[in-house]
Design an enzyme around this catalytic site. Sequence first.
Site, PDB file in Angstrom:
ATOM      1  N   PHE A  63       0.811  -1.230   0.000  1.00 50.75           N
ATOM      2  CA  PHE A  63       0.000   0.000   0.000  1.00 50.75           C
ATOM      3  C   PHE A  63       0.840   1.273   0.000  1.00 50.75           C
ATOM      4  O   PHE A  63       0.346   2.337   0.344  1.00 50.75           O
ATOM      5  CB  PHE A  63      -0.985   0.008   1.186  1.00 50.75           C
ATOM      6  CG  PHE A  63      -1.811  -1.239   1.301  1.00 50.75           C
ATOM      7  CD1 PHE A  63      -2.725  -1.556   0.313  1.00 50.75           C
ATOM      8  CD2 PHE A  63      -1.643  -2.116   2.360  1.00 50.75           C
ATOM      9  CE1 PHE A  63      -3.473  -2.735   0.390  1.00 50.75           C
ATOM     10  CE2 PHE A  63      -2.385  -3.291   2.448  1.00 50.75           C
ATOM     11  CZ  PHE A  63      -3.304  -3.600   1.461  1.00 50.75           C
TER      12      PHE A  63
ATOM     13  N   GLU B 262       7.287   1.066  -0.047  1.00 53.78           N
ATOM     14  CA  GLU B 262       7.985   1.624  -1.214  1.00 53.78           C
ATOM     15  C   GLU B 262       9.382   2.062  -0.784  1.00 53.78           C
ATOM     16  O   GLU B 262      10.356   1.768  -1.458  1.00 53.78           O
ATOM     17  CB  GLU B 262       7.198   2.807  -1.812  1.00 53.78           C
ATOM     18  CG  GLU B 262       7.890   3.374  -3.048  1.00 53.78           C
ATOM     19  CD  GLU B 262       7.130   4.482  -3.775  1.00 53.78           C
ATOM     20  OE1 GLU B 262       5.898   4.554  -3.655  1.00 53.78           O
ATOM     21  OE2 GLU B 262       7.793   5.273  -4.473  1.00 53.78           O
TER      22      GLU B 262
ATOM     23  N   ARG C 254       2.461  15.289  -6.018  1.00 55.23           N
ATOM     24  CA  ARG C 254       1.230  14.676  -6.523  1.00 55.23           C
ATOM     25  C   ARG C 254      -0.006  15.379  -5.932  1.00 55.23           C
ATOM     26  O   ARG C 254      -1.047  15.448  -6.570  1.00 55.23           O
ATOM     27  CB  ARG C 254       1.201  13.168  -6.259  1.00 55.23           C
ATOM     28  CG  ARG C 254       0.256  12.434  -7.208  1.00 55.23           C
ATOM     29  CD  ARG C 254       0.313  10.931  -7.042  1.00 55.23           C
ATOM     30  NE  ARG C 254       1.171  10.260  -8.001  1.00 55.23           N
ATOM     31  CZ  ARG C 254       0.837   9.960  -9.263  1.00 55.23           C
ATOM     32  NH1 ARG C 254      -0.358  10.285  -9.731  1.00 55.23           N
ATOM     33  NH2 ARG C 254       1.673   9.345 -10.047  1.00 55.23           N
TER      34      ARG C 254
ATOM     35  N   ALA D 192       2.891   3.603  -7.795  1.00 58.38           N
ATOM     36  CA  ALA D 192       2.326   4.582  -8.731  1.00 58.38           C
ATOM     37  C   ALA D 192       1.308   3.948  -9.686  1.00 58.38           C
ATOM     38  O   ALA D 192       1.056   4.487 -10.762  1.00 58.38           O
ATOM     39  CB  ALA D 192       3.432   5.284  -9.520  1.00 58.38           C
TER      40      ALA D 192
ATOM     41  N   GLU E 125      -4.341   2.553  -7.524  1.00 57.25           N
ATOM     42  CA  GLU E 125      -4.629   3.660  -6.619  1.00 57.25           C
ATOM     43  C   GLU E 125      -5.952   4.394  -6.871  1.00 57.25           C
ATOM     44  O   GLU E 125      -6.600   4.823  -5.917  1.00 57.25           O
ATOM     45  CB  GLU E 125      -3.475   4.677  -6.662  1.00 57.25           C
ATOM     46  CG  GLU E 125      -2.183   4.111  -6.137  1.00 57.25           C
ATOM     47  CD  GLU E 125      -1.020   5.049  -6.400  1.00 57.25           C
ATOM     48  OE1 GLU E 125      -0.617   5.161  -7.573  1.00 57.25           O
ATOM     49  OE2 GLU E 125      -0.545   5.668  -5.444  1.00 57.25           O
TER      50      GLU E 125
HETATM   51  N1  LUZ Z   1       5.856   6.766  -5.981  1.00 54.97           N
HETATM   52  C1  LUZ Z   1       6.745   7.576  -6.561  1.00 54.97           C
HETATM   53  C2  LUZ Z   1       4.554   6.858  -6.235  1.00 54.97           C
HETATM   54  O1  LUZ Z   1       7.928   7.467  -6.280  1.00 54.97           O
HETATM   55  N2  LUZ Z   1       6.328   8.468  -7.454  1.00 54.97           N
HETATM   56  C3  LUZ Z   1       5.034   8.630  -7.777  1.00 54.97           C
HETATM   57  O2  LUZ Z   1       4.696   9.479  -8.606  1.00 54.97           O
HETATM   58  C4  LUZ Z   1       4.100   7.800  -7.137  1.00 54.97           C
HETATM   59  N3  LUZ Z   1       2.807   7.922  -7.380  1.00 54.97           N
HETATM   60  C5  LUZ Z   1       1.950   7.145  -6.749  1.00 54.97           C
HETATM   61  C6  LUZ Z   1       2.412   6.212  -5.845  1.00 54.97           C
HETATM   62  N4  LUZ Z   1       3.692   6.061  -5.600  1.00 54.97           N
HETATM   63 MO1  MOS Z   2       2.546   3.464  -3.852  1.00 53.43          MO
HETATM   64  S1  MOS Z   2       1.646   4.886  -2.765  1.00 53.43           S
HETATM   65  O1  MOS Z   2       2.021   3.364  -5.348  1.00 53.43           O
HETATM   66  O2  MOS Z   2       3.835   2.757  -3.210  1.00 53.43           O
END
Ligand code: LUZ
Ligand code: MOS
Length: 752
Positions: free
Chosen positions: A222, A226, A304, A503, A706
């Site tokens: 989620f 990341e 964003r 993303a 998303e």
């Molecule tokens: N992660 C990122 C993301 O590093 N850049 C993005 O533009 C992004 N957008 C949505 C979710 N994670």
């Molecule tokens: Mo995400 S918020 O696309 O790691």
Amino acid sequence: MKNIDAKGHVTGRSVYVDDIPTLQGTVYGLPFGSPVAHGKIKEVDYSKALNFPGVVKILTYQDIKGENQIGGIFPDEELFAEKEVHFQGQPIALILAESDHIAYQARKLIEIEIEEQEPIVDPRIAQQKGQLIFPPRTFQLGKIDDVWQKCAHVFEGRADSNGQEHLYIETQGAYAIPLENGNIKISSSTQGPTAVQRTAASVLGVGMHRIEVDVVRLGGGFGGKEDQATPWGVMAALGVQVINRPVKLILNRMDDMKMTGKRHPYSSDYKIGLSEDLKILAYEATFYQNAGAAADLSPAVMERTLFHATNSYFVPNVKATAYSCKTNLPPNTAFRGFGGPQGMYVMESAIAHAASELNVPKHRIQKKNLLKDGDEFPYGQIAEDVGLHQIWSDVDSKFDIEQVHKRIERFNDEHHDVKKGYSLQPVTFGISFTKTPMNQARALVHIYSDGTVGVSTGAVEMGQGVNTKMLQIAAQMFSIDPAKVKLESTNTTRVANTSPSAASATSDLNGKALQNACKELIKRLKRSAAQHFKVELEDIALKDGWVVRRGVATTMTWEQLVDKAFLERVCLTENGHYATPVINFDKSIEKGHPFAYHVHGVALTEVTVDCIRGSYEFDSVKIVHDFGQTMNPSVDYGQIEGGLVQGIGWMTMEEVSYDPDGRLASNTLSTYKIPDIYSVPKEIIIEAMETEGSEMAILKSKAVGEPPLMYGLGAYFAIDYAVKAFNPNFNSTFDAPFTNEKVLMALYSNKE
Ligand code: LUZ
Ligand code: MOS
């Protein structure tokens, strides 16, 4: 095609990091974090903990041979705090012990002396004190200052949205093992294997080639994994480097909730100007993003927010400014929607405010201002293939908005202690990493000599079904039985320099790289078949496991063709690469074409509020969504249902609560509630908009990760409607989440 993980998940056989069989000699890592939110470390006494039987070693910054630095965008975050701590739970050390039980005992024996400093938890206060992560940014369209006088109506207000805990079922974790020659393999629960590899290499002071990161799957990410899976993987690897034994580090739920960042809370100001006939002529917003103690992904998240500040509406004059405010909370991070939902929430609040003052249904203003083809976004991209008007009229023809309105008004007339509310929620979400260079991916395909296929990509499976989609693509390209294709783990030695699976772009990027690899292999195989049948390459096709010549079946099977090509020494392995074309963005003017395409949809939400208790139930959410051409309906509908419910949770019951000292109060599942089977909408209907689909999307199947989260915004405004039906004196507070407690207060504030 069914999700290939379905059986493993329901039988409990799917493998997560904690399920990997441990090697003999494995030690268990447990982080020791700061007990306070802000202060100077005077002294840490590890001696009692070190003397506890079974404790092997306690790692601190002094054990780091490379850089004590894990910041992804800016180098502003230490792996282990050296002199100062900036949030409660900030890692200071890692205990390595023969069992996790021993590590927990030892953790209680660490004595720390900290000179406490005043913590800041409010982003507006941080901004006033000049504590920004980086300079503010402004997106602009038209000339806002000239327009206010021309507006028939101008409204100003404030809107706040709180954070959100990711609550992936699998907590953060990693298992690192020593390989020969000082090399290390990390099995990590991460969305970003390359981030773990790169950071581990720089912290350990070795080249990236010494570190292998492997990911089988995640029990949810989620966005929480990341960037923030990285420190745990790096700590485990550091342990391996220092003691040359395997190190397993799995956070328990409470540590995970305390030590990791969440969705960014935002506090925002808005000003909206409308014409007599409800056209939005001007919109100004100022966002105060609560970034927490370090940058993490906050700059990208903030960006964003600006990209999605006007959501699904065309506004000719816009000024949106955002501040990333440094506070003493754990660094907040990516979370499904990535700042977009926070931006959209403010726009929706502004429209709700205007609707309430002008005494018109909110959806009248929404509909009047819907984006259409040719409209310019404040960041310069021109809207294409919008379909929002079609979606809106589909919602209307399928679900009859006027009828819903009348039915609810009648219900409210007839009931005193129970009131219903409804809302319409359009969503427009841009697909691509906003940082253009991240929009690339690779895939490695082996055709084995028996005709079976192994596929590796940079995509991380986290329950979203990306592996199923990848497998589908390979099977479809080669026209073979999906059972002949295997999805390998995501591994940095097979696919390097990956962008995180994030993303919403993972299937597009990795799927198109995979298609490119398959196309090249197919060309080679067809060449071999063409030679055999003495025809042109174009005369050969692969169909359902057979070679077809000029549209006529042959006696040659896929397996025979593969075997033949192999004996002819044709290369049966290919690496595919894909980089999204067209996209660009120029930060110096804040204009460009950052997104490959947009995803749109509209949700109609109905709620019933118990006006004695302040509790509520969602009767239904009915959605018309632009899937393009969905390549896997069960995966995509699942993503919509999950995203919707997660969004409703954010807007209603999930309440991240820090006390003024920066201590997380909602640090367990008894104090932090997420939607369960009882609180999800009684009815969820998802309909697909009829459309061709975008060529930029994999198999014209648009990104779906998303966008549906933002349908949950409608929950807030549906409740707001019901509350006003009970208490017309209630002035909307736009302070999400709208918890039962807040609803109860709202029902009786200024009530006659
Ligand atoms: N992660 C990122 C993301 O590093 N850049 C993005 O533009 C992004 N957008 C949505 C979710 N994670
Ligand atoms: Mo995400 S918020 O696309 O790691």
